[in-house]
Design an enzyme around this catalytic site. Structure first.
Site, PDB file in Angstrom:
ATOM      1  N   LYS A 489       0.840  -1.202   0.000  1.00 28.58           N
ATOM      2  CA  LYS A 489       0.000   0.000   0.000  1.00 28.58           C
ATOM      3  C   LYS A 489       0.875   1.252   0.000  1.00 28.58           C
ATOM      4  CE  LYS A 489      -0.174  -0.436   4.983  1.00 28.58           C
ATOM      5  NZ  LYS A 489      -0.869  -1.008   6.115  1.00 28.58           N
ATOM      6  N   ARG A 586     -10.965   0.524  14.090  1.00 24.16           N
ATOM      7  CA  ARG A 586     -10.820   1.328  12.883  1.00 24.16           C
ATOM      8  C   ARG A 586     -11.845   0.785  11.896  1.00 24.16           C
ATOM      9  NH1 ARG A 586      -4.794   1.444  10.376  1.00 24.16           N
ATOM     10  NH2 ARG A 586      -5.357  -0.685   9.798  1.00 24.16           N
ATOM     11  N   TYR A 714      13.928  32.336   4.642  1.00 21.40           N
ATOM     12  CA  TYR A 714      12.738  33.099   4.972  1.00 21.40           C
ATOM     13  C   TYR A 714      12.723  33.533   6.436  1.00 21.40           C
ATOM     14  CZ  TYR A 714      10.502  31.718   0.597  1.00 21.40           C
ATOM     15  OH  TYR A 714      10.182  31.553  -0.708  1.00 21.40           O
ATOM     16  N   MET A 763      10.303  25.270  -0.100  1.00 20.40           N
ATOM     17  CA  MET A 763       9.488  24.296  -0.817  1.00 20.40           C
ATOM     18  C   MET A 763      10.350  23.313  -1.615  1.00 20.40           C
ATOM     19  SD  MET A 763       6.477  24.895  -3.593  1.00 20.40           S
ATOM     20  CE  MET A 763       5.434  25.889  -2.560  1.00 20.40           C
TER      21      MET A 763
HETATM   22  C1  LIG Z   1      -0.146  -1.901   6.858  1.00 19.94           C
HETATM   23  C2  LIG Z   1      -0.730  -3.114   7.379  1.00 19.94           C
HETATM   24  C3  LIG Z   1       0.090  -4.205   7.751  1.00 19.94           C
HETATM   25  C4  LIG Z   1       1.570  -4.155   7.752  1.00 19.94           C
HETATM   26  O1  LIG Z   1       2.057  -3.555   8.918  1.00 19.94           O
HETATM   27  P1  LIG Z   1       3.618  -3.365   9.194  1.00 19.94           P
HETATM   28  O2  LIG Z   1       3.718  -2.913  10.577  1.00 19.94           O
HETATM   29  O3  LIG Z   1       4.099  -2.357   8.210  1.00 19.94           O
HETATM   30  O4  LIG Z   1       4.232  -4.687   8.941  1.00 19.94           O
HETATM   31  C5  LIG Z   1      -0.535  -5.378   8.119  1.00 19.94           C
HETATM   32  N1  LIG Z   1      -1.875  -5.482   8.152  1.00 19.94           N
HETATM   33  C6  LIG Z   1      -2.696  -4.448   7.839  1.00 19.94           C
HETATM   34  C7  LIG Z   1      -4.164  -4.633   7.906  1.00 19.94           C
HETATM   35  C8  LIG Z   1      -2.153  -3.224   7.438  1.00 19.94           C
HETATM   36  O5  LIG Z   1      -2.940  -2.215   7.127  1.00 19.94           O
END
Ligand SMILES: *Cc1c(COP(=O)(O)O)cnc(C)c1O
EC number: 5.1.1.1
Length: 819
Positions: A489, A586, A714, A763
């Site tokens: 992801k 969540r 700045y 930036m």
């Molecule tokens: C991101 C995620 C993981 C991985 O977690 P890490 O700590 O990066 O290994 C596992 N399960 C779910 C549902 C996640 O969203």
């Protein structure tokens, strides 16, 4: 291999194998341990070696690739594939080593064995450069130096070779003996012995003693006394010894080293006279490796004058393949330093890993120094290109052009690099992966430059080998049969998308997971065929998800219902994943939601629950272990309740990275690895065992001297009370370098020195205080690497490594490399 031993029947004898040979006339040309790297299926013998995975698992893949010759330890396969040759042995690895040892025995040639902690591959490659004009050399491809790599290398010795150069690497006691028998070196070269890799050994002396076993029968031993100080003189190997040292009397006693213009001028005493050489590199490791090669040449009888002439011409050894974005939506793999068949095969494998473009093109120069006649050589290359499904060949050089007729795929030929460059504007390239592979003298670097987009000077370098190694680190902790879901992801935690997914697919993970459907669609378009779970499936993306076979994570009944409403009637068993909430609060079903969920699931034939999972909230934190245990128990209870009704048992999974490290009993059927792949795990002490995957680099655009009292940036935030010097570098908050790093909070490495920011982060740029340092425009600046890590950066601004990584903006070019 020698012809004498290339028939399958002869090999069966040598291995004392129990042979089943429906194809008794087969001639073996290649040995394989990896079913993914098939070049010449008819002439390949596949050894089902137990390495990271058991090679027997890949026999069916190998068979599908056309391989019909196997060395195995499990008899069941013989029945399964009746038209293939099987050699049944007790231990497949030992069989592989036995065959290589035999090939070494019947070829009487000079062999240089190289071992040490650092520099083995460079020294091997440099000795090759230095000696290639006098010998027909066979050497280990890349860094093939392991229990498997060494026999594969030694098998390639043929009668026409007059010198072998092989490297040997070991990770624990007892490994060197086998390698020593296979390589049987006549000359031993010991490289730098560092502190590194002491794991696997009791202590330094044990490690050294083990390494020196390689040289037990050598005629000549080249070494530095400093590195063997723990041993008695009498225990050193070699009928003749040749020592070199920078600090004590030795056969080659280096007395003076002076850097000049990127090179190093070296003087030494040798046979009672002063001699000199020039090593065309500036860094310390190259100087030492150069001296080791110098000593080896002298020990082999070259005159100091000849040695000097040759050393001056040493060139950089490229240890890695780089994948860079190119013109016209192409990806370029730059391998413009060498061209020989074995490295071509490796580069083609890397090319084949890339599925992001529909077309694959190879730009290849003449190949030299193979000891084969050209017709045989180019016939073999032509077969290789067809095997690897290449679409187009561009051949450059008069040799390859002369054999143009041998190539069956689309091809065009040019006499020289310049001739190709002159024609380049008229040659069509679009949406393809292009491998640029040429012998050094063809200067293909010029071609790569023309084909690659100008690189914005801030780049995120991703080391694909390190990522694969981190995956292996976690795999080694898993019980047999436990599957791996890799979390890619957020652009693989900022590291890239299809490039990472490609590697993970190649490494045979079982599942990928992305956050949004878009990410999954992009992966499908780039040729990723692994199952992909989408964690936040939006109804607007359902259609695309079904079309691309992206599997939704279902976290409440309403999303399940809308997915079912959408799903066409004819879809049967469409895979879905159920997320249970055991404490994160969540997304996910809670206990009270189950009756309603089960009502929908019961008897539904359009979908199939392929997995059920939950996510731990504090798997890395001992303080919350009680809560973690509660989550695991709660999950098991809910899983039992669900499966009792649906009547089958989907894959169950719960662990993220730190969970794998700390909760081995909760591995269940699958684990989900995220940040660990990228080299971080807060449950490990200083990420021990993991490798650095990402390096963020930028460059100095300007250097300024400031008088006392002047301010920087700045709002006049940066002040140098007594004046000094600043460097402006090309990274700002729009690149992901957070404003909180300003005013001295953040630091960067320039020429090995850590320097603080000064003033606010802008930036696109920021300023560093380099007072007292010698820094020039164009110097490289490291934002993070293995020395200043992402963890350090996270600590500086009070966040976590996940955020540092994923903040790096998309405009920062990713460059992938593969060693
Ligand atoms: C991101 C995620 C993981 C991985 O977690 P890490 O700590 O990066 O290994 C596992 N399960 C779910 C549902 C996640 O969203």
């Amino acid at each position: 291999m020698s012809q004498e031993i290339n028939s399958i029947q002869r090999i069966a004898q040598i291995l004392k194998a129990n042979a089943t040979l429906p194809r008794p006339e087969t001639v073996i040309r290649k040995l394989l341990t990896d079913s993914r790297t098939v070049i010449d299926p008819e002439g390949s013998l596949f050894f089902a070696v137990k390495a990271q995975r058991d090679g027997h698992e890949f026999i069916s893949n190998a068979y599908e690739s056309g391989i019909r010759n196997f060395v195995i330890a499990e008899p069941a396969y013989v029945q399964k594939y009746a038209n293939a040759n099987f050699l049944l042995v007790n231990d497949v690895l030992i069989a592989l080593q036995t065959l290589a040892t035999y090939n070494r025995k019947i070829n009487d040639l000079k062999v240089i064995g190289v071992t040490g902690s650092n520099g083995k591959t460079i020294v091997k490659e440099w000795l090759y450069q230095l000696l290639a004009s006098d010998f027909n050399i066979i050497r280990s491809p890349k860094s093939f130096n392991s229990q498997i790599g060494v026999p594969l290398s030694v098998w390639q010795i043929e009668p026409e070779h007059t010198l072998g150069i092989f490297e040997a690497g070991i990770s624990k006691k007892g490994e060197m003996e086998a390698l020593a028998n296979i390589i049987a070196p006549t000359i031993g070269v010991l490289t730098n012995i560092g502190e590194a890799h002491a794991e696997g050994f009791e202590n330094k002396t044990e490690k050294l003693t083990e390494k020196l076993k390689l040289f037990k029968d050598v005629e000549l031993f080249v070494y530095a006394p400093e590195y063997v100080a723990d041993l008695k003189e009498a225990d050193l190997p070699g009928k003749t010894k040749f020592s070199w040292s920078t600090s004590q009397p030795a056969d080659l006693h280096v007395s003076f080293i002076e850097p000049i213009e990127g090179k190093n001028y070296i003087r030494a005493t040798y046979q009672d006279r002063e001699i000199e050489c020039l090593i065309p590199f500036s860094d310390k490791a190259s100087v030492e490796n150069g001296i080791i090669c110098w000593a080896t040449l002298l020990a082999m009888g070259y005159t100091p004058e000849e040695a000097d002439l040759r050393l001056e011409k040493l060139t950089q050894v490229s240890m890695r393949l780089e994948l860079i974005n190119g013109i016209e939506n192409c990806s370029i793999i730059d391998d413009s330093y060498s061209a020989d068949i074995s490295s071509l095969a490796i580069a083609l494998d890397f090319l084949n890993l890339q599925n992001q473009h529909p077309k694959k093109t190879l730009i290849l120069s003449d190949i030299y120094e193979t000891g084969k006649n050209n017709e045989v050589l180019y016939t073999e290359i032509s077969a290789l290109l067809e095997q690897k499904n290449l679409n187009r060949l561009i051949g450059i050089g008069s040799n390859i052009s002369a054999f143009a007729d041998l190539f069956k795929i689309e091809s065009s030929f040019y006499e020289s690099t310049q001739a190709f460059i002159d024609e380049l504007p008229g040659i069509h390239f679009a949406n393809e992966t292009i491998l640029v592979k040429g012998a050094r003298r063809f200067e293909f670097g010029r071609i790569s430059k023309l084909l690659t987009q100008k690189i914005h000077d801030t780049v995120l370098e991703i080391n694909l080998n390190a990522l694969a190694s981190n995956l292996q680190f976690y795999r080694s902790k898993l019980k047999p049969g436990v599957k791996v879901m890799a979390m890619v992801k957020a652009f693989s935690y900022g590291s890239g998308s299809f490039e990472i997914a490609n590697l993970l697919q190649y490494q045979k993970v079982d599942y990928l997971a992305v956050a949004y459907a878009d990410e999954g669609i992009a992966l499908r378009k780039a040729g990723i065929s692994l199952p992909i779970m989408v964690m936040s499936p939006e109804p607007s993306a359902f259609e695309a998800m079904v079309k691309h076979k992206l599997e939704p994570e279902i976290y409440n009944t309403s999303i399940l219902k809308s997915f079912l409403n959408f799903l066409p009637e004819y879809e049967k068993d469409f895979p879905i994943h159920l997320k249970l909430d055991t404490g994160m609060h969540r997304l996910g079903f809670e206990k009270t939601d189950l009756p309603e969920l089960l009502e929908v699931l019961k008897n539904n034939i359009n979908i199939k629950v392929v997995s059920i999972f939950t996510h731990l909230v504090a798997s890395d934190d001992a303080q919350h272990d009680g809560f973690t245990t509660h989550q695991v128990d709660e999950f098991s209870a809910l899983y039992a309740q669900l499966t009792a009704v649906i009547g089958y048992k989907p894959i169950k999974h719960i662990l993220n990275t730190s969970g794998i490290t700390r909760w081995p009993d909760a591995q269940l059927d699958m684990v989900r690895i995220g940040i660990g792949l990228y080299g971080f795990d807060s449950a490990l002490d200083h990420n021990a065992g993991l490798q650095t995957v990402a390096i963020l680099k930028t460059t100095v655009t300007q250097v300024k001297e400031l008088a006392a009292g002047e301010t920087v940036g700045y709002s006049r935030k940066g002040i140098l009370p007594s004046g000094g010097k600043i460097a402006t570098v090309k990274i700002g908050y729009a690149d992901g370098y957070n404003r909180n790093f300003g005013n001295g909070v953040g630091k960067m490495l320039i020429n090995g020195k850590l320097v603080p920011t000064i003033g606010s982060i802008c930036m696109d740029m920021c300023m560093l205080d380099i007072t007292g340092l010698n820094v020039k425009t164009g110097d490289e600046v490291i934002v993070f690497n293995h020395e200043q890590t992402i963890v350090d950066l996270a600590n500086q601004i009070n966040t976590i490594p996940y955020e540092i990584l994923t903040n790096i903006s998309q405009r920062v070019k990713r460059v992938y490399f593969y060693e």
